[in-house]
Design a protein around this motif. Sequence first.
Motif, mmCIF file in Angstrom:
data_model
loop_
_atom_site.group_PDB
_atom_site.id
_atom_site.type_symbol
_atom_site.label_atom_id
_atom_site.label_comp_id
_atom_site.label_asym_id
_atom_site.label_seq_id
_atom_site.Cartn_x
_atom_site.Cartn_y
_atom_site.Cartn_z
ATOM 1 N N GLY A 1 0.828 -1.193 0.000
ATOM 2 C CA GLY A 1 0.000 0.000 0.000
ATOM 3 C C GLY A 1 0.866 1.247 0.000
ATOM 4 N N ARG A 2 0.218 2.382 -0.140
ATOM 5 C CA ARG A 2 0.917 3.666 -0.142
ATOM 6 C C ARG A 2 0.265 4.576 0.885
ATOM 7 N N PHE A 3 1.011 5.608 1.275
ATOM 8 C CA PHE A 3 0.437 6.598 2.176
ATOM 9 C C PHE A 3 -0.634 7.392 1.437
ATOM 10 N N ASP A 4 -1.726 7.596 2.123
ATOM 11 C CA ASP A 4 -2.831 8.399 1.601
ATOM 12 C C ASP A 4 -2.503 9.862 1.891
ATOM 13 N N ARG B 1 -13.171 7.483 -0.866
ATOM 14 C CA ARG B 1 -12.802 7.277 -2.270
ATOM 15 C C ARG B 1 -11.371 6.802 -2.464
ATOM 16 N N SER B 2 -10.589 6.798 -1.400
ATOM 17 C CA SER B 2 -9.181 6.444 -1.548
ATOM 18 C C SER B 2 -8.973 4.930 -1.473
ATOM 19 N N PRO B 3 -8.225 4.341 -2.428
ATOM 20 C CA PRO B 3 -7.927 2.904 -2.346
ATOM 21 C C PRO B 3 -6.904 2.580 -1.250
ATOM 22 N N ALA C 1 -6.840 4.288 1.946
ATOM 23 C CA ALA C 1 -7.344 5.217 2.954
ATOM 24 C C ALA C 1 -6.525 5.173 4.239
ATOM 25 N N LEU C 2 -6.226 6.361 4.785
ATOM 26 C CA LEU C 2 -5.542 6.460 6.071
ATOM 27 C C LEU C 2 -6.421 5.892 7.183
ATOM 28 N N LEU C 3 -7.725 6.124 7.069
ATOM 29 C CA LEU C 3 -8.692 5.598 8.032
ATOM 30 C C LEU C 3 -9.756 4.795 7.286
ATOM 31 N N PRO C 4 -9.618 3.463 7.241
ATOM 32 C CA PRO C 4 -10.643 2.647 6.590
ATOM 33 C C PRO C 4 -11.981 2.791 7.312
ATOM 34 N N LEU C 5 -12.966 3.363 6.652
ATOM 35 C CA LEU C 5 -14.238 3.663 7.311
ATOM 36 C C LEU C 5 -14.967 2.433 7.860
ATOM 37 N N PRO C 6 -14.794 1.225 7.266
ATOM 38 C CA PRO C 6 -15.442 0.052 7.884
ATOM 39 C C PRO C 6 -15.042 -0.174 9.342
#
Length: 503
Positions: free
Chosen positions: A211-214, A270-272, A274-279
């Motif tokens: 992954g990458r930093f959002d 919308r970010s693949p 995400a810094l904070l995964p909303l789930p």
Amino acid sequence: MSETRSETARETGPGGAGADRPRGSGLALAVIATAQLMVVLDATIVNVALPHMQKALGFSGSGLEWVVNAYALTFGGLLLLGGRAGDLLGRRKMFITGLLLFSAASLAGGFADSQGFLLAARAIQGVGAAITAPAALSLITTTFPEGPARNKAMGVYASMSVAGGAIGLLTGGLLTTYASWRWVLFVNAPIGLAVALAASRVLTETPRLRGRFDLPGAITGTVGIAALVYGLSSAATSPNGVSHWGDAKVVVSFVVSAVLLVAFVFTETRSPHALLPLPLIRNRNRSGAYLIFAGAGTAIFGMFFFLTLFLQTVWGYSALKTGFAYMPFTVAVLMASGTAAQLVPKVGPRPLLLVGSVVSTGGLFWMSRLTEHSSYAGGVLGPTMLAGVGIGLLFVPSSLTALSGVAESDSGVASSLLNTGQQVGGSMGLAVLGTVAWTVVANQFHAHADPIHAYATGFARGLLADSGVALLTLVVAIVAIRVKRSDLAGTPQAEPASHAEAA
């Protein structure tokens, strides 16, 4: 079928039930707990040395506040980014990096010969703490599998998180009285270096996740939280009764924070990467646990703030005597946290959260009955011990509930949310509670009350409002928490594939 098995393997990772336990897990827990104690302790150890710092470096009253706020601002603002850094770069690596940065900044701050130098060092300490704290908690989740081992580890961690503030007051009093204010900063350097060296030997590195930093999320989230903490730190009504809620800098801070945090939520959906995964926060039990953790943190901040002012301003306690006055609270927290860790597998988190909320509310309400004529034995000892038992019962089950079933790839950010809730909740609570207390003090002065009575009344009213915050944790526990005992028994819960895995 094979896809399900691989998903489970990814979620359990090195900390899952089938993972190899690192050698010396007791030493690993000691390292993690010591680091957490340092981070929490530093929020209060400086408080008792503030008058000495003011005299040595010529701080104004408002400038002196930033010795505390500079640390809180960077600590609270960077926690989410620090948590994600651990997920992507390796948690042991970031844990050690944060400790070394924290220790170096502490050492530099001890040598400060100007206000700007000290404030810069405190801000960098906050950066180090923001990297260390989420890594410490996530290392527990990846080192100890769900079940008795993690419950015990979380009990120790929670004890350090809660009791650290009281230990900081005592340690700060000892160092300031018998050495110098500079030693409240110097003391971190050798301990931090020793813990960092031990961590490299006893902690197992976690895999670097894909992954990458959002970057958009990091900017909007970090600056948004920092603006909120800044606004709250500046908003509280001052001791002369003047309200700052309408000050231009406060209003601008809140507006900037609101805009950036809305943008942050929009970005995260919308970010693949995400810094904070909303789930993570859509889970009812988890979001409830975060709110309870934040409420308990606020209750602690409020108790330390008002009771310390009461003891020193109304009763004339020295800094050292004040620190010793908190020892029964510390003992109560340690015992309750250990008891909670033992009881969670037997009764589940919800009963402990309900009992802890009721007991902590009762302890703070009892404490709010303090007057200038009360005695320590009759007005402080019982309430602080009762509050300590209640808060100790809250931290372990709320932490376990918040982190249960979280995919390993998200354990860093899930851990940072607990710390963020405590920091932001504490700042928000103190701003509101401080307004209540200082307004009462000012009204008492306007009514020509005796100054001692005015302060005693205001601080007691602040503690009463603080008991209301503790009561809110009971409401959240009743409404939101439905987690069962079996959910924390060691069987990973099904979670949506994390964004890092999806990548």
